[in-house]
Design a protein around this motif. Structure first.
Motif, short mmCIF file in Angstrom:
data_model
loop_
_atom_site.label_atom_id
_atom_site.label_comp_id
_atom_site.label_asym_id
_atom_site.label_seq_id
_atom_site.Cartn_x
_atom_site.Cartn_y
_atom_site.Cartn_z
N ARG A 20 -6.04 -1.05 0.40
CA ARG A 20 -6.44 -1.73 1.85
C ARG A 20 -6.96 -0.93 3.00
O ARG A 20 -7.82 -1.17 3.73
N ARG A 21 -6.29 0.29 3.13
CA ARG A 21 -6.56 1.19 4.00
C ARG A 21 -7.95 1.87 3.61
O ARG A 21 -8.83 2.01 4.63
N HIS A 22 -8.17 2.04 2.53
CA HIS A 22 -9.34 2.55 2.09
C HIS A 22 -10.62 1.76 2.40
O HIS A 22 -11.69 2.05 2.92
N GLN A 23 -10.30 0.41 2.07
CA GLN A 23 -11.51 -0.60 2.51
C GLN A 23 -11.48 -0.93 3.90
O GLN A 23 -12.67 -0.95 4.29
N GLU A 24 -10.68 -0.68 4.64
CA GLU A 24 -10.69 -0.61 6.15
C GLU A 24 -11.73 0.43 6.61
O GLU A 24 -12.47 0.40 7.49
N GLU A 25 -11.52 1.78 6.12
CA GLU A 25 -12.03 2.87 6.46
C GLU A 25 -13.45 3.02 6.09
O GLU A 25 -14.37 3.37 6.49
N HIS A 26 -13.66 2.56 4.55
CA HIS A 26 -14.83 2.89 3.91
C HIS A 26 -15.52 1.41 3.40
O HIS A 26 -16.67 1.38 2.84
N LEU B 95 6.28 0.71 -5.50
CA LEU B 95 5.10 1.48 -5.67
C LEU B 95 3.83 0.65 -5.63
O LEU B 95 2.87 1.06 -5.16
N GLU B 96 4.16 -0.59 -6.04
CA GLU B 96 2.95 -1.43 -6.15
C GLU B 96 2.45 -1.89 -4.65
O GLU B 96 1.40 -1.91 -4.54
N ARG B 97 3.50 -1.93 -3.79
CA ARG B 97 3.02 -2.13 -2.35
C ARG B 97 2.29 -0.92 -1.79
O ARG B 97 1.42 -1.04 -0.96
N GLY B 98 2.89 0.12 -2.23
CA GLY B 98 2.20 1.57 -1.76
C GLY B 98 0.91 1.46 -2.34
O GLY B 98 0.02 1.85 -1.38
N VAL B 99 0.45 1.35 -3.47
CA VAL B 99 -0.94 1.25 -4.03
C VAL B 99 -1.67 0.30 -3.09
O VAL B 99 -2.92 0.55 -2.89
N THR B 100 -1.19 -0.87 -3.20
CA THR B 100 -1.82 -1.96 -2.39
C THR B 100 -2.29 -1.61 -1.23
O THR B 100 -3.46 -1.79 -0.50
N TRP B 101 -1.26 -0.81 -0.22
CA TRP B 101 -1.48 -0.45 1.21
C TRP B 101 -2.56 0.63 1.20
O TRP B 101 -3.48 0.24 1.92
N ASP B 102 -2.61 1.72 0.08
CA ASP B 102 -3.75 2.43 -0.10
C ASP B 102 -4.99 1.73 -0.04
O ASP B 102 -5.98 2.19 0.49
#
Length: 60
Positions: free
Chosen positions: A26-32, A17-24
Motif C-alpha cells: 500500500r505504501r509503495h502504491q501511495e508513493e509510486h 507478516l501478511e499485515r507487514g507485506v500488505t502495508w508495504d
C-alpha cells in the motif's frame, strides 16, 4: 539462532507478516502509483512459478 526456511506449500502465512507485506504494498502504491500490468505479471510469475501469464483463465 534458528535458520529461516520457506513455508511448505499449503501452509498458512503468519498474519503479522501478511499485515507487514500488505502495508508495504500500500505504501509503495501511495508513493509510486498503481502497479503496472507488467509489474503484476512479473510478481505473479515469481509467486506461482509461471513465466507465461497469457494462458490463464482470464486470458483475452
Amino acid at each position: 539462532m534458528q535458520a529461516s526456511r520457506r513455508p511448505e506449500a499449503g501452509s498458512v502465512i503468519d498474519p503479522a507478516l501478511e499485515r507487514g507485506v500488505t502495508w508495504d504494498l500500500r505504501r509503495h502504491q501511495e508513493e509510486h502509483g498503481p502497479f503496472s500490468d507488467e509489474e503484476l505479471a512479473k510478481a505473479r510469475a515469481k509467486i506461482f512459478g509461471s513465466a507465461d501469464t497469457s494462458k490463464g483463465a482470464d486470458a483475452v
